[in-house]
Design an enzyme around this catalytic site. Sequence first.
Site, PDB file in Angstrom:
ATOM      1  N   GLN A  87      -2.835  -3.942  -8.293  1.00 40.60           N
ATOM      2  CA  GLN A  87      -1.602  -3.510  -7.665  1.00 40.60           C
ATOM      3  C   GLN A  87      -0.831  -4.712  -7.136  1.00 40.60           C
ATOM      4  O   GLN A  87      -1.372  -5.821  -7.053  1.00 40.60           O
ATOM      5  CB  GLN A  87      -1.915  -2.558  -6.496  1.00 40.60           C
ATOM      6  CG  GLN A  87      -2.771  -3.205  -5.417  1.00 40.60           C
ATOM      7  CD  GLN A  87      -3.444  -2.211  -4.499  1.00 40.60           C
ATOM      8  OE1 GLN A  87      -3.004  -1.081  -4.367  1.00 40.60           O
ATOM      9  NE2 GLN A  87      -4.523  -2.624  -3.860  1.00 40.60           N
ATOM     10  N   HIS A 118      -5.469   4.744  11.690  1.00 43.97           N
ATOM     11  CA  HIS A 118      -6.853   4.275  11.725  1.00 43.97           C
ATOM     12  C   HIS A 118      -7.686   4.991  12.798  1.00 43.97           C
ATOM     13  O   HIS A 118      -8.886   5.219  12.594  1.00 43.97           O
ATOM     14  CB  HIS A 118      -6.886   2.756  11.919  1.00 43.97           C
ATOM     15  CG  HIS A 118      -6.405   2.015  10.716  1.00 43.97           C
ATOM     16  ND1 HIS A 118      -5.331   1.151  10.735  1.00 43.97           N
ATOM     17  CD2 HIS A 118      -6.845   2.028   9.429  1.00 43.97           C
ATOM     18  CE1 HIS A 118      -5.135   0.661   9.525  1.00 43.97           C
ATOM     19  NE2 HIS A 118      -6.040   1.169   8.719  1.00 43.97           N
ATOM     20  N   ASP A 142      -8.626  -3.679   4.568  1.00 46.59           N
ATOM     21  CA  ASP A 142      -7.869  -4.329   5.646  1.00 46.59           C
ATOM     22  C   ASP A 142      -8.652  -4.395   6.940  1.00 46.59           C
ATOM     23  O   ASP A 142      -8.309  -5.165   7.837  1.00 46.59           O
ATOM     24  CB  ASP A 142      -6.548  -3.589   5.886  1.00 46.59           C
ATOM     25  CG  ASP A 142      -6.755  -2.091   6.061  1.00 46.59           C
ATOM     26  OD1 ASP A 142      -7.301  -1.677   7.103  1.00 46.59           O
ATOM     27  OD2 ASP A 142      -6.364  -1.330   5.162  1.00 46.59           O
ATOM     28  N   GLU A 162     -14.180  -2.045  -1.161  1.00 41.83           N
ATOM     29  CA  GLU A 162     -12.759  -2.235  -1.439  1.00 41.83           C
ATOM     30  C   GLU A 162     -12.606  -2.830  -2.835  1.00 41.83           C
ATOM     31  O   GLU A 162     -13.147  -3.898  -3.114  1.00 41.83           O
ATOM     32  CB  GLU A 162     -12.127  -3.163  -0.397  1.00 41.83           C
ATOM     33  CG  GLU A 162     -10.749  -3.696  -0.741  1.00 41.83           C
ATOM     34  CD  GLU A 162      -9.715  -2.604  -0.883  1.00 41.83           C
ATOM     35  OE1 GLU A 162      -9.105  -2.521  -1.967  1.00 41.83           O
ATOM     36  OE2 GLU A 162      -9.515  -1.832   0.085  1.00 41.83           O
ATOM     37  N   ASP A 193     -15.749  -1.254  -7.279  1.00 41.94           N
ATOM     38  CA  ASP A 193     -15.240   0.094  -7.500  1.00 41.94           C
ATOM     39  C   ASP A 193     -16.048   1.117  -6.703  1.00 41.94           C
ATOM     40  O   ASP A 193     -17.284   1.133  -6.766  1.00 41.94           O
ATOM     41  CB  ASP A 193     -15.298   0.420  -8.991  1.00 41.94           C
ATOM     42  CG  ASP A 193     -14.766   1.798  -9.292  1.00 41.94           C
ATOM     43  OD1 ASP A 193     -13.558   2.021  -9.154  1.00 41.94           O
ATOM     44  OD2 ASP A 193     -15.585   2.676  -9.644  1.00 41.94           O
ATOM     45  N   GLY A 194     -15.340   1.970  -5.969  1.00 47.26           N
ATOM     46  CA  GLY A 194     -16.013   2.950  -5.129  1.00 47.26           C
ATOM     47  C   GLY A 194     -16.806   3.965  -5.923  1.00 47.26           C
ATOM     48  O   GLY A 194     -17.915   4.351  -5.531  1.00 47.26           O
ATOM     49  N   ASP A 211     -10.500   5.940   2.330  1.00 48.45           N
ATOM     50  CA  ASP A 211      -9.347   5.293   2.972  1.00 48.45           C
ATOM     51  C   ASP A 211      -8.437   4.746   1.884  1.00 48.45           C
ATOM     52  O   ASP A 211      -8.401   3.551   1.605  1.00 48.45           O
ATOM     53  CB  ASP A 211      -9.846   4.176   3.898  1.00 48.45           C
ATOM     54  CG  ASP A 211      -8.717   3.524   4.681  1.00 48.45           C
ATOM     55  OD1 ASP A 211      -7.568   3.993   4.581  1.00 48.45           O
ATOM     56  OD2 ASP A 211      -8.982   2.529   5.386  1.00 48.45           O
ATOM     57  N   SER A 212      -7.714   5.660   1.235  1.00 49.65           N
ATOM     58  CA  SER A 212      -6.879   5.296   0.098  1.00 49.65           C
ATOM     59  C   SER A 212      -5.475   5.804   0.328  1.00 49.65           C
ATOM     60  O   SER A 212      -5.279   6.933   0.789  1.00 49.65           O
ATOM     61  CB  SER A 212      -7.440   5.899  -1.195  1.00 49.65           C
ATOM     62  OG  SER A 212      -6.575   5.679  -2.278  1.00 49.65           O
ATOM     63  N   ASP A 214      -2.225   7.603  -0.041  1.00 48.49           N
ATOM     64  CA  ASP A 214      -1.867   8.805  -0.782  1.00 48.49           C
ATOM     65  C   ASP A 214      -0.511   9.341  -0.343  1.00 48.49           C
ATOM     66  O   ASP A 214      -0.269  10.527  -0.343  1.00 48.49           O
ATOM     67  CB  ASP A 214      -2.929   9.892  -0.601  1.00 48.49           C
ATOM     68  CG  ASP A 214      -2.670  11.088  -1.516  1.00 48.49           C
ATOM     69  OD1 ASP A 214      -2.178  10.869  -2.633  1.00 48.49           O
ATOM     70  OD2 ASP A 214      -2.944  12.217  -1.098  1.00 48.49           O
TER      71      ASP A 214
END
Length: 326
Positions: A87, A118, A142, A162, A193-194, A211-212, A214
């Site tokens: 990204q 958060h 982050d 992450e 990769d999760g 925690d993505s 959306d």
Amino acid sequence: YAALDVFTCGSDLDPTAIVQAVSESLEAHRCDTQSIDRGDGSVPPSGVTSRPQGAMKRSVWFTNRQDNIALSLRHAGVLFAEQSAYQKVEVVESYGYGKILLLDNQVAFTERDEFVYHEMISHVPALRHPDPRRILIIGGGDGGACREFLKHESIEDITVVEIDPTVTEAAREHFPRMATSLDDSRVTLIHGDGRAFLESPSDAFDIVVVDSLDTAGETPFDDRFFHLIKAVISSDGLCVTQICAPTLSPDRFSSSITSQRSTFQSVVPYLAFLPTYSTGMLSFSLASVGTRQQARDVILNDLRYLNSDVLNAAFALPAFVQNLIE
């Protein structure tokens, strides 16, 4: 990339309509504007250095367009920009909300109000679990969610998976108060990769956090993904996910809840509010493999958004939202 100069005479003419029309005709994903007025200067926000610009009045705006709604924030320049393998990652300095993390031109969070997101994605599940000890965060590079979980004395281990190391790089450089949590001895940071991590787990987790981003409502997680999460959750475990806000897309909101209910015994949405997310409403889903747990009476004193009243009220849904999931 396209650049357009618009010249007007007099203060009663607004060139923004022309800019908007051109932007829409080109189907632009992002549009920044800068106006130059005569005889007026401006002072950039604290920490931002600018070259002398004569009589220029800086008015550069970042616009985040989603479906039929857009959010615009005035900024003073780009501090970090890198196209990763996954990204585009940017940090811009805004006038009203401090530094902003952008992922593919979407607002991930701002310095001014990131605490809302958060705190709500971390403390709500932590306070509804009887004894949270092991946490898995998918995303969260982050460090913001990690920072909040570490405020609970019972937490023994946090694994952060992450996929994009560039997110962590940007956070360490520009959001150190969040990113330093990743250096805690209880935290294991994995750049990977999760889904792949879930397919080869080593231990069970009390809480799994997705925690993505959306805000566009296009969740990259299917039923198989949530079945994998269910397999790594302990018997009294929880899964929390940010989902599309019902004010942005009622269909995507309801489908997210319906999809997870095919996997988990209990799935309930809860809400929070902040101006820099889609329509001002932030929504999450809280899923469990067992019966829904009541919140514990433990409330941390150093929180800025969550308190005992908000913890309970977050699950009180407006009638139009309730109707979407009944």
